[in-house]
Design a protein around this motif. Structure first.
Motif, PDB file in Angstrom:
ATOM      1  N   LEU A  18      -9.158  34.788  70.150  1.00 26.44           N
ATOM      2  CA  LEU A  18      -7.910  35.095  71.033  1.00 26.44           C
ATOM      3  C   LEU A  18      -7.045  35.085  70.136  1.00 26.44           C
ATOM      4  O   LEU A  18      -6.567  33.974  69.397  1.00 26.44           O
ATOM      5  CB  LEU A  18      -7.646  34.455  72.142  1.00 26.44           C
ATOM      6  N   GLN A  19      -6.073  36.281  70.048  1.00 28.60           N
ATOM      7  CA  GLN A  19      -4.742  36.400  69.109  1.00 28.60           C
ATOM      8  C   GLN A  19      -3.569  36.534  70.020  1.00 28.60           C
ATOM      9  O   GLN A  19      -3.410  37.679  70.515  1.00 28.60           O
ATOM     10  CB  GLN A  19      -4.959  37.515  68.109  1.00 28.60           C
ATOM     11  N   ALA A  20      -2.761  35.421  70.111  1.00 30.97           N
ATOM     12  CA  ALA A  20      -1.375  35.618  70.808  1.00 30.97           C
ATOM     13  C   ALA A  20      -0.252  35.950  70.115  1.00 30.97           C
ATOM     14  O   ALA A  20      -0.451  35.724  68.918  1.00 30.97           O
ATOM     15  CB  ALA A  20      -1.124  34.128  71.584  1.00 30.97           C
ATOM     16  N   SER A  21       0.458  36.479  70.516  1.00 32.82           N
ATOM     17  CA  SER A  21       1.920  37.386  69.799  1.00 32.82           C
ATOM     18  C   SER A  21       2.965  37.443  70.901  1.00 32.82           C
ATOM     19  O   SER A  21       2.692  37.350  72.236  1.00 32.82           O
ATOM     20  CB  SER A  21       1.494  38.520  69.146  1.00 32.82           C
ATOM     21  N   GLY A  22       4.229  37.549  70.279  1.00 36.70           N
ATOM     22  CA  GLY A  22       5.157  37.808  71.352  1.00 36.70           C
ATOM     23  C   GLY A  22       6.313  37.013  71.479  1.00 36.70           C
ATOM     24  O   GLY A  22       7.436  36.985  72.121  1.00 36.70           O
ATOM     25  N   GLY A  23       5.908  35.628  70.965  1.00 40.82           N
ATOM     26  CA  GLY A  23       7.053  34.518  70.845  1.00 40.82           C
ATOM     27  C   GLY A  23       8.258  35.052  70.109  1.00 40.82           C
ATOM     28  O   GLY A  23       8.332  35.624  69.260  1.00 40.82           O
ATOM     29  N   GLY A  24       9.318  33.883  70.373  1.00 43.85           N
ATOM     30  CA  GLY A  24      10.498  34.080  69.646  1.00 43.85           C
ATOM     31  C   GLY A  24      11.461  33.249  70.272  1.00 43.85           C
ATOM     32  O   GLY A  24      11.514  32.461  71.113  1.00 43.85           O
TER      33      GLY A  24
END
Length: 118
Positions: free
Chosen positions: A3-9
């Motif tokens: 699983l590859q999570a993204s989108g934080g900031g």
């Protein structure tokens, strides 16, 4: 399953973010996907779950009405978390997870950091 999570900031209070989590590997056995978070000094907290085959969703009360989980099944298996009206206390590392069934999630993403400034 990977699983590859993204989108934080970094976002101001009241703002929005959309987290994404793409699955790879043995994806066709995935039945549930979910989101968790862990704030500094706190235990990991379950937020939301989606049943990929039916679209049925479940949320904890603290995010109900502000966060929306959605997902895709098949060759583009993924889960998303739309977060609106973010609050300072939503600051945490957010993790996506997947399971074939049973009570416990078997597969975890690496986490993506969400920082909400007040």
């Amino acid at each position: 399953v990977q699983l590859q999570a993204s989108g934080g900031g970094l976002v101001q209070a009241g703002g929005s973010l959309r987290l994404s989590c793409a699955a790879s590997g043995n994806i066709y056995g995935i039945y549930y996907m979910g989101w968790f978070r862990q704030a500094p000094g706190k235990d990991r907290e379950f937020l939301a779950q989606i049943t990929l085959s039916t679209g049925t969703t479940y949320y904890v009360d603290s995010v109900k009405g502000r966060f929306t989980i959605s997902g895709e099944k098949g060759k583009n298996t993924a889960v998303y978390l739309q977060m609106n009206n973010l609050k300072f206390e939503d600051t945490a590392v957010y993790y996506c997870a997947a399971k074939f069934g049973g009570a416990d999630y078997q597969y975890w993403g690496q986490g993506t950091l969400v920082t909400v400034s007040s």
